[in-house]
Design a protein around this motif. Structure first.
Motif, PDB file in Angstrom:
ATOM      1  N   LEU A 162       0.851  -1.187   0.000  1.00 29.38           N
ATOM      2  CA  LEU A 162       0.000   0.000   0.000  1.00 29.38           C
ATOM      3  C   LEU A 162       0.886   1.236   0.000  1.00 29.38           C
ATOM      4  N   ASP A 163       0.825   2.012  -1.078  1.00 29.59           N
ATOM      5  CA  ASP A 163       1.622   3.234  -1.164  1.00 29.59           C
ATOM      6  C   ASP A 163       0.959   4.394  -0.438  1.00 29.59           C
ATOM      7  N   HIS A 164      -0.366   4.486  -0.584  1.00 30.27           N
ATOM      8  CA  HIS A 164      -1.076   5.621   0.019  1.00 30.27           C
ATOM      9  C   HIS A 164      -2.559   5.289   0.100  1.00 30.27           C
ATOM     10  N   ALA A 165      -3.197   5.783   1.140  1.00 27.44           N
ATOM     11  CA  ALA A 165      -4.639   5.626   1.296  1.00 27.44           C
ATOM     12  C   ALA A 165      -5.255   6.987   1.601  1.00 27.44           C
ATOM     13  N   ASP A 166      -6.239   7.367   0.811  1.00 23.84           N
ATOM     14  CA  ASP A 166      -6.992   8.600   1.036  1.00 23.84           C
ATOM     15  C   ASP A 166      -8.350   8.192   1.600  1.00 23.84           C
ATOM     16  N   LYS A 167      -8.464   8.224   2.918  1.00 25.64           N
ATOM     17  CA  LYS A 167      -9.679   7.735   3.562  1.00 25.64           C
ATOM     18  C   LYS A 167     -10.876   8.646   3.311  1.00 25.64           C
ATOM     19  N   GLU A 168     -10.628   9.909   3.046  1.00 27.50           N
ATOM     20  CA  GLU A 168     -11.740  10.817   2.765  1.00 27.50           C
ATOM     21  C   GLU A 168     -12.373  10.522   1.409  1.00 27.50           C
ATOM     22  N   LYS A 169     -11.540  10.108   0.448  1.00 27.19           N
ATOM     23  CA  LYS A 169     -12.047   9.821  -0.896  1.00 27.19           C
ATOM     24  C   LYS A 169     -12.217   8.322  -1.141  1.00 27.19           C
ATOM     25  N   ASP A 170     -11.914   7.504  -0.123  1.00 28.27           N
ATOM     26  CA  ASP A 170     -12.025   6.044  -0.235  1.00 28.27           C
ATOM     27  C   ASP A 170     -11.173   5.508  -1.384  1.00 28.27           C
ATOM     28  N   VAL A 171      -9.925   5.957  -1.436  1.00 25.02           N
ATOM     29  CA  VAL A 171      -8.999   5.592  -2.505  1.00 25.02           C
ATOM     30  C   VAL A 171      -7.736   4.988  -1.904  1.00 25.02           C
ATOM     31  N   VAL A 172      -7.235   3.924  -2.546  1.00 25.66           N
ATOM     32  CA  VAL A 172      -5.937   3.364  -2.175  1.00 25.66           C
ATOM     33  C   VAL A 172      -5.067   3.268  -3.420  1.00 25.66           C
ATOM     34  N   TYR A 173      -3.760   3.410  -3.222  1.00 28.08           N
ATOM     35  CA  TYR A 173      -2.784   3.267  -4.300  1.00 28.08           C
ATOM     36  C   TYR A 173      -1.867   2.105  -3.947  1.00 28.08           C
ATOM     37  N   LEU A 174      -1.763   1.144  -4.863  1.00 32.55           N
ATOM     38  CA  LEU A 174      -1.010  -0.080  -4.616  1.00 32.55           C
ATOM     39  C   LEU A 174       0.087  -0.252  -5.654  1.00 32.55           C
ATOM     40  N   SER A 175       1.178  -0.868  -5.239  1.00 33.12           N
ATOM     41  CA  SER A 175       2.273  -1.157  -6.162  1.00 33.12           C
ATOM     42  C   SER A 175       3.002  -2.414  -5.664  1.00 33.12           C
ATOM     43  N   PRO A 176       3.859  -3.018  -6.493  1.00 33.86           N
ATOM     44  CA  PRO A 176       4.218  -2.602  -7.852  1.00 33.86           C
ATOM     45  C   PRO A 176       3.200  -3.090  -8.876  1.00 33.86           C
ATOM     46  N   LYS A 177       3.292  -2.525 -10.065  1.00 37.23           N
ATOM     47  CA  LYS A 177       2.477  -3.026 -11.164  1.00 37.23           C
ATOM     48  C   LYS A 177       3.122  -4.301 -11.703  1.00 37.23           C
ATOM     49  N   GLY A 178       2.308  -5.156 -12.258  1.00 35.04           N
ATOM     50  CA  GLY A 178       2.832  -6.373 -12.858  1.00 35.04           C
ATOM     51  C   GLY A 178       1.996  -6.779 -14.044  1.00 35.04           C
ATOM     52  N   MET A 179       2.226  -7.989 -14.508  1.00 36.25           N
ATOM     53  CA  MET A 179       1.505  -8.507 -15.662  1.00 36.25           C
ATOM     54  C   MET A 179       0.610  -9.656 -15.224  1.00 36.25           C
ATOM     55  N   SER A 180      -0.645  -9.567 -15.599  1.00 38.98           N
ATOM     56  CA  SER A 180      -1.605 -10.607 -15.257  1.00 38.98           C
ATOM     57  C   SER A 180      -1.556 -11.688 -16.325  1.00 38.98           C
TER      58      SER A 180
END
Length: 297
Positions: free
Chosen positions: A137-155
Motif C-alpha cells: 500500500l503506497d497511500h490511502a486517502d480515507k476521505e475519498k475512499d482511494v488506495v494506491y497499490l504497487s508494484p504493477k505487474g503482468m496478469s
C-alpha cells in the motif's frame, strides 16, 4: 527510437524498433549493452527509402511479415490486467485504474470506508510481519475512499514448467510467513490474483500475490461469498486455518496442468496432495517443493 516490443531468450534481450531520417526508415534490433558498456547495442537490420514507390511496397511487405510474430511477442510480454489510465468498474464496488507507477482503487460501495480501513489494516500487518512476494500500500486517502497499490505487474499464467516452479515457490514463501505468528489467511489465491513482475531478465522469474480484500485472521467467519469450485471446502466453515490457502496452491498447480504440456508428474502429485484431507503446513510444503525442484531440474 521507438520500441515495439521485447524479444526474449534466456541469454539475450532485444527490442525491435526503428528510426527515421527523412524518408529513410531503418529497422533495428536494440540489444543489451556489451560487457563494460552502458549504451545498448544497436544493430541495423534493413533500410527502406519511402521516397521510392517500389521501396514503399517492400516496406509494407516487411511490416506484414513482422506482424506474424506479434502473437509470439505477446506471449512473452503478457497482458496487463487492465488497460492503462482507463477506469474499470468491478462488481459495482470499486473503480480500478492502472496508473503510471501504481494501481489506483476507488471504492464506491456503501461500505467503501470500511473496505479502505480494512486494507490499511491488512497491509500494515503484512509489512509488520515482513511477508515477502506481496504488493504494498503506497497511500490511502480515507476521505475519498482511494488506495494506491504497487508494484504493477503482468496478469498472465505461467507458460511453462519453469515459470510454474518459480510462481509456486513465491506463493509458498509468502504463505510460510503469512501463516506464522498471528496468522493471516489470504483465502482467495487464484491465478488472477498472482502477477508476474515485468523483468524478463530475472531468473528465476518473480511473482507477487495481490488482492487482499478477502483475507482474514483467526478466529474468522465463513466466507460464503466465495465460489465453491475455486476455493477450499473449509473456507465455508467458521474458524478455518491455513489449510484453505494450501488447498488453493494445489488448485493453482492442477489448473496449470491443463495448459502446460509435459508437466512433471512429481509436480502434479504435489498439487493433488495439497488438495487432500491431509495437507501439509506452508513450511513443510515449501520444503518438499524445493526437493521436487532439485530432482527435476
Amino acid at each position: 527510437i521507438t520500441a515495439n516490443g521485447p524479444l526474449v531468450t534466456k541469454r539475450n534481450f532485444a527490442v525491435a524498433g526503428y528510426y527515421a531520417n527523412g524518408p529513410l526508415v531503418t529497422f533495428v534490433a536494440i540489444c543489451r549493452p556489451p560487457e563494460s558498456h552502458d549504451m545498448p547495442n544497436i544493430i541495423n537490420i534493413v533500410n527502406s527509402n519511402l521516397a521510392l514507390r517500389w521501396e514503399r511496397i517492400f516496406h509494407l511487405r516487411r511490416i506484414i511479415n513482422l506482424s506474424i510474430i506479434i502473437e509470439l511477442v505477446q506471449e512473452v510480454i503478457g497482458f496487463h490486467e487492465t488497460a492503462e489510465f482507463i477506469p474499470i468498474v468491478r462488481e459495482g464496488r470499486q473503480i480500478i485504474e492502472v496508473c503510471g507507477k501504481n494501481i489506483k482503487k476507488t471504492y464506491i460501495s456503501p461500505d467503501a470506508h470500511d473496505r479502505v480501513e480494512m486494507l490499511v489494516n491488512i497491509y500494515g500487518k503484512l509489512m509488520q510481519k515482513g511477508v515477502p512476494n506481496v504488493d504494498r500500500l503506497d497511500h490511502a486517502d480515507k476521505e475519498k475512499d482511494v488506495v494506491y497499490l504497487s508494484p504493477k505487474g503482468m496478469s498472465l499464467n505461467p507458460k511453462n514448467q519453469q515459470e510454474l516452479l518459480d510462481s509456486i515457490t513465491c506463493v509458498l514463501e509468502m504463505l510460510v510467513v503469512l501463516h506464522d505468528n498471528e496468522p493471516i489467511y489470504h483465502q482467495d489465491i487464484r491465478w488472477p490474483n498472482i502477477i508476474q513482475l515485468p523483468n524478463a531478465l530475472d531468473v528465476p522469474s518473480k511473482w507477487i500475490i495481490i488482492d487482499w480484500k478477502d483475507s482474514d485472521g483467526y478466529p474468522n467467519n465463513l466466507a460464503d461469498h466465495l465460489t465453491q469450485d475455486e476455493h477450499a471446502p473449509e473456507v465455508f466453515q467458521q474458524n478455518h486455518g491455513g489449510e484453505v490457502d494450501i488447498w488453493s496452491v494445489g488448485k493453482l498447480i492442477m489448473d496449470a496442468n491443463r495448459w502446460i504440456i509435459g508437466l512433471s508428474q512429481r509436480i502434479t502429485q504435489f498439487g493433488r496432495d495439497l488438495q487432500s484431507d491431509d495437507r501439509p503446513s506452508a513450511k513443510k510444503a515449501l520444503k518438499r517443493f524445493k526437493k521436487i525442484k532439485r530432482k527435476i531440474s
